[in-house]
Scaffold this active site. Structure first.
Site, PDB file in Angstrom:
ATOM      1  N   ASP A 170       0.830  -1.205   0.000  1.00 49.69           N
ATOM      2  CA  ASP A 170       0.000   0.000   0.000  1.00 49.69           C
ATOM      3  C   ASP A 170       0.869   1.261   0.000  1.00 49.69           C
ATOM      4  O   ASP A 170       2.057   1.208   0.336  1.00 49.69           O
ATOM      5  CB  ASP A 170      -0.916   0.022   1.233  1.00 49.69           C
ATOM      6  CG  ASP A 170      -1.923  -1.114   1.202  1.00 49.69           C
ATOM      7  OD1 ASP A 170      -2.207  -1.634   0.105  1.00 49.69           O
ATOM      8  OD2 ASP A 170      -2.412  -1.493   2.285  1.00 49.69           O
TER       9      ASP A 170
HETATM   10  N1  URA Z   1      -1.395  -5.935   3.755  1.00 50.88           N
HETATM   11  C1  URA Z   1      -1.891  -4.679   3.761  1.00 50.88           C
HETATM   12  O1  URA Z   1      -2.976  -4.422   4.289  1.00 50.88           O
HETATM   13  N2  URA Z   1      -1.174  -3.721   3.150  1.00 50.88           N
HETATM   14  C2  URA Z   1       0.038  -3.934   2.589  1.00 50.88           C
HETATM   15  O2  URA Z   1       0.657  -3.008   2.066  1.00 50.88           O
HETATM   16  C3  URA Z   1       0.541  -5.247   2.598  1.00 50.88           C
HETATM   17  C4  URA Z   1      -0.192  -6.237   3.185  1.00 50.88           C
END
Ligand code: URA
Length: 230
Positions: free
Chosen positions: A102
């Site tokens: 993310d």
């Molecule tokens: N899980 C998430 O919620 N975000 C990420 O960036 C990676 C795994």
């Protein structure tokens, strides 16, 4: 694809000629003589018959990047900086991301042009754990551990997450090992307890660990051992 199929697809040889070339040990793949018609060749393989070069082989590239917060895991984005923008232009060509993170998640990101290899790294069937350091808004209860092990039902995908290991490190910090990479998986898992993830950092993917010598935004090529571990 199979070596015999690769050769028979060329205009110069029919299937019988291919069989003969192989038996006569006239075919070399990456410098080694290969007589097995079922040997696998790829776009990265250098293939020669006698001294004639049939395919030069594309160089395979494997990079690890310390993803900083505030950039998107995409190859193009009209608005935001992408992880590819952190690499010099000549290195970016044909790279894809093996396991997105993310916008504000930091840590280990792997980029490659080898699709077969990145599928092995990310698909749940290979069961390679990915370790995340998680920081949450509220306290992490001891009862979370069992739930992470038994799984969370994700209605959108209609699936239950595979067993995950949660190690509680402090009141609001934990290390989590998961073998899948569903959309916002970690945040949704903690969301089950109404506990917001406020910091997320990926430390490992399988046997590959984020190099502690890499500052956020820095990258390096994977070593031969790291590549072979997948
Ligand atoms: N899980 C998430 O919620 N975000 C990420 O960036 C990676 C795994």
């Amino acid at each position: 694809m199979r070596l015999d199929r690769f050769l028979a697809n060329l205009p110069s040889y029919n299937r019988q000629q291919v069989r003969l070339l192989l038996v006569q040990r006239r075919v070399r793949v990456d410098g080694d003589t290969v007589a097995d018609p079922r040997a696998e060749v790829r776009e990265f393989s250098r293939i020669e018959v006698d001294d004639q070069l049939l395919q030069a082989g594309r160089p395979a590239r494997y990079l690890m990047l310390h993803k900083p917060a505030g950039c998107v895991s995409a190859t193009h984005d009209p608005q935001h900086r992408t992880v590819l923008d952190l690499l010099p232009a000549p290195l970016r060509e044909d790279l894809h991301i093996a396991g997105r993170l993310d916008y504000n998640t930091t840590g280990l990101m792997i980029l490659t042009n080898d699709g077969q290899w990145s599928r092995r790294l990310t698909q749940p069937a290979t069961k390679l754990p990915k370790h995340y350091l998680v920081e949450t808004e509220d306290e992490i209860g001891a009862h979370y551990v069992d739930k992470f092990r038994t799984g969370f039902y994700f209605a959108f995908e209609d699936l239950t997450t595979l067993p995950a290991q949660l190690d509680i490190l402090g009141p609001r910090t934990a290390r989590l090992a998961i073998i899948e990479g569903r959309y916002h998986q970690v945040k949704r898992m903690f969301g089950y307890f109404d506990n917001k993830v406020v910091g997320l950092h990926r430390e490992t993917m399988g046997a590959i660990q984020l190099d502690p010598g890499l500052a956020p935004g820095e990258f390096r090529a994977l070593t031969a051992t790291e590549i072979a571990s997948v």
